[in-house]
Design an enzyme around this catalytic site. Structure first.
Site, PDB file in Angstrom:
ATOM      1  N   ASN A 110      23.279 -18.846  26.435  1.00  0.00           N
ATOM      2  CA  ASN A 110      23.713 -20.204  26.739  1.00  0.00           C
ATOM      3  C   ASN A 110      22.503 -21.098  26.974  1.00  0.00           C
ATOM      4  O   ASN A 110      21.458 -20.650  27.441  1.00  0.00           O
ATOM      5  CB  ASN A 110      24.654 -20.230  27.954  1.00  0.00           C
ATOM      6  CG  ASN A 110      23.919 -20.439  29.267  1.00  0.00           C
ATOM      7  OD1 ASN A 110      23.580 -21.568  29.634  1.00  0.00           O
ATOM      8  ND2 ASN A 110      23.644 -19.347  29.973  1.00  0.00           N
ATOM      9  N   PHE A 114      22.851 -27.114  33.186  1.00  0.00           N
ATOM     10  CA  PHE A 114      23.431 -27.635  34.439  1.00  0.00           C
ATOM     11  C   PHE A 114      24.462 -28.739  34.181  1.00  0.00           C
ATOM     12  O   PHE A 114      24.461 -29.780  34.833  1.00  0.00           O
ATOM     13  CB  PHE A 114      22.343 -28.166  35.372  1.00  0.00           C
ATOM     14  CG  PHE A 114      21.511 -27.128  36.061  1.00  0.00           C
ATOM     15  CD1 PHE A 114      21.799 -25.782  35.964  1.00  0.00           C
ATOM     16  CD2 PHE A 114      20.412 -27.514  36.832  1.00  0.00           C
ATOM     17  CE1 PHE A 114      21.022 -24.827  36.605  1.00  0.00           C
ATOM     18  CE2 PHE A 114      19.633 -26.563  37.488  1.00  0.00           C
ATOM     19  CZ  PHE A 114      19.925 -25.228  37.378  1.00  0.00           C
ATOM     20  N   SER A 173      16.943 -21.317  36.070  1.00  0.00           N
ATOM     21  CA  SER A 173      17.589 -21.536  34.781  1.00  0.00           C
ATOM     22  C   SER A 173      16.532 -21.883  33.742  1.00  0.00           C
ATOM     23  O   SER A 173      15.656 -22.720  33.994  1.00  0.00           O
ATOM     24  CB  SER A 173      18.606 -22.673  34.871  1.00  0.00           C
ATOM     25  OG  SER A 173      19.046 -23.035  33.574  1.00  0.00           O
ATOM     26  N   ASN A 175      17.148 -23.505  31.070  1.00  0.00           N
ATOM     27  CA  ASN A 175      17.702 -24.563  30.238  1.00  0.00           C
ATOM     28  C   ASN A 175      17.457 -25.977  30.750  1.00  0.00           C
ATOM     29  O   ASN A 175      17.935 -26.941  30.154  1.00  0.00           O
ATOM     30  CB  ASN A 175      19.207 -24.331  30.062  1.00  0.00           C
ATOM     31  CG  ASN A 175      19.490 -22.992  29.417  1.00  0.00           C
ATOM     32  OD1 ASN A 175      18.824 -22.598  28.469  1.00  0.00           O
ATOM     33  ND2 ASN A 175      20.467 -22.264  29.960  1.00  0.00           N
ATOM     34  N   THR A 176      16.719 -26.109  31.857  1.00  0.00           N
ATOM     35  CA  THR A 176      16.259 -27.411  32.347  1.00  0.00           C
ATOM     36  C   THR A 176      14.746 -27.398  32.244  1.00  0.00           C
ATOM     37  O   THR A 176      14.093 -26.611  32.939  1.00  0.00           O
ATOM     38  CB  THR A 176      16.698 -27.659  33.795  1.00  0.00           C
ATOM     39  OG1 THR A 176      18.129 -27.698  33.856  1.00  0.00           O
ATOM     40  CG2 THR A 176      16.142 -28.976  34.312  1.00  0.00           C
ATOM     41  N   LYS A 211      17.401 -17.948  43.934  1.00  0.00           N
ATOM     42  CA  LYS A 211      17.724 -17.254  42.688  1.00  0.00           C
ATOM     43  C   LYS A 211      16.531 -17.321  41.748  1.00  0.00           C
ATOM     44  O   LYS A 211      16.059 -18.407  41.407  1.00  0.00           O
ATOM     45  CB  LYS A 211      18.959 -17.862  42.022  1.00  0.00           C
ATOM     46  CG  LYS A 211      19.451 -17.048  40.818  1.00  0.00           C
ATOM     47  CD  LYS A 211      20.861 -17.444  40.424  1.00  0.00           C
ATOM     48  CE  LYS A 211      21.406 -16.513  39.341  1.00  0.00           C
ATOM     49  NZ  LYS A 211      22.819 -16.808  39.029  1.00  0.00           N
ATOM     50  N   ASN A 240      18.588 -14.475  37.221  1.00  0.00           N
ATOM     51  CA  ASN A 240      19.221 -15.386  36.280  1.00  0.00           C
ATOM     52  C   ASN A 240      19.136 -14.800  34.865  1.00  0.00           C
ATOM     53  O   ASN A 240      18.798 -13.633  34.698  1.00  0.00           O
ATOM     54  CB  ASN A 240      18.520 -16.754  36.353  1.00  0.00           C
ATOM     55  CG  ASN A 240      19.464 -17.910  36.097  1.00  0.00           C
ATOM     56  OD1 ASN A 240      20.265 -17.873  35.163  1.00  0.00           O
ATOM     57  ND2 ASN A 240      19.378 -18.947  36.907  1.00  0.00           N
TER      58      ASN A 240
END
Length: 359
Positions: A110, A114, A173, A175-176, A211, A240
């Site tokens: 994915n 967020f 994450s 993805n940021t 995390k 994560n």
């Protein structure tokens, strides 16, 4: 999987992954699916950070991003549920498509970024359930375009401390852009100092977990552990999603960018977990995440050093009855091994997992 679960999976897999996710949330809001109640056994109870968990299995953040169905998740047999990641302002996330099933690997990639409805919407829902039983953690993050990302975490603490059983600071994450840089020691030290100060200013002071990513190397893990100990953070969530693609079958989806979750993440995330246990010592809480899809994998996380475990991707492939099956499997193990508490398993294979290579 039962025949009903297989039919349900086939139906959901006929939709693109994001649509299927939305349908599953809608079903839980409506009281579906109906899963067999997980057995309650006192030997599975875990007391951690002042909280009493009925069993050590939780739903990880990322599924219920907007705090829509935490009680329905608890009803599936989870001992706790974590909602989020929630950012101060609503944001749409990255362009679609952004979720990809790797069915042969029982994995997902994915790059959501967020996507969520923001603090206000989540607070309204969490305030409405205040006073109900059940442990619900709140995972907080920063907006992609924020000028003060640490300030976003401070706002998350202030906003959700009155409603959260615990708070998770998510800086892992992939993805940021730039978010994972906050795991570097100097930035992490400032972040944790400001987060703990924000908590101290609140009338309610829930435990705080950090995390982390599974892609950290040993020196970086040492820095994280040192800051967690120094700043007196209650726990660490390991881990994560990963940017690695080791061992995946050659498919078009496997080449997509984003974070990989599911079965292929189990080995590395468990090795990182064991390393963190050795660095943190016996007192600091650890939640193990990554590749949990059975009682065996959940228990192996505990043996590697976890106090609690979480899953998400495993339920995509095994269906909503999975939590109940895992809890029932845990009961069978404690019965077979004549354990007074599941906590007796913790760390029994820590050395084995900590010795595994991270390459």
């Amino acid at each position: 999987m039962s025949m009903l679960d297989r039919i349900g999976q086939k139906l959901l897999f006929s939709f693109d992954p994001e649509t299927a996710h939305g349908l599953s949330i809608a079903a839980l809001r409506c009281g579906l699916p109906v899963a067999s109640r997980a057995p309650h056994d006192a030997r599975l109870e875990v007391r951690l950070c002042g909280l009493d968990f009925p069993n050590p299995l939780g739903m990880a953040a990322g599924y219920d991003k907007n705090a829509e169905v935490p009680d329905a998740l608890l009803g599936l047999g989870f001992g706790f549920a974590e909602v989020g990641t929630i950012t101060p302002l609503p944001q749409p996330g990255n362009p679609k498509p952004r979720i990809f099933r790797l069915t042969a690997d029982e994995a997902v990639i994915n790059r959501l970024g967020f996507n969520n409805e923001g603090h206000e919407a989540a607070e309204r829902r969490l305030a409405a359930r205040k006073g109900r039983g059940g442990i619900v953690g709140v995972n907080i993050g920063a907006n992609k375009d924020s000028a003060d990302r640490i300030g976003d975490y401070e706002r998350g603490v202030a906003r959700f401390a009155p409603y959260a059983s615990y708070l998770t600071v998510n800086i892992s994450s992939p993805n940021t852009p730039g978010l994972r840089n906050m795991q570097a020691r100097e930035q992490l030290g400032e972040l944790l100092s400001r987060v703990t100060a924000a908590r101290a200013a609140s009338s309610v002071q829930p435990p705080v977990f950090l995390k982390i990513a599974p892609d950290l190397v040993d020196a970086e893990l040492e820095d994280v552990a040192a800051e967690v100990i120094e700043k007196k953070i209650e726990g660490v969530i390991v881990s994560n999603t990963t940017l690695a693609r080791t061992g995946l079958r050659r498919t078009t989806a496997a080449s997509e960018s984003g974070g990989l979750s599911g079965r292929p993440l189990f080995e590395r995330s468990t090795a990182v977990l064991a390393r963190m246990r050795k660095l943190l010592g016996p007192e600091i809480a650890i939640i193990g995440v990554g590749g949990v899809d059975s009682a065996e994998t959940a228990l192996e996380k505990i043996r590697a050093g976890a106090d609690l475990v979480q899953l998400y991707t495993g339920m995509i492939y095994a269906g909503p009855a999975l939590p109940g099956r895992i809890v029932a499997g845990m009961v069978r193990v404690v019965e077979k091994e004549r354990l007074k508490s599941i906590a007796a398993l913790r760390d029994t294979r820590c050395q084995h997992w900590a010795a595994k290579s991270l390459s």
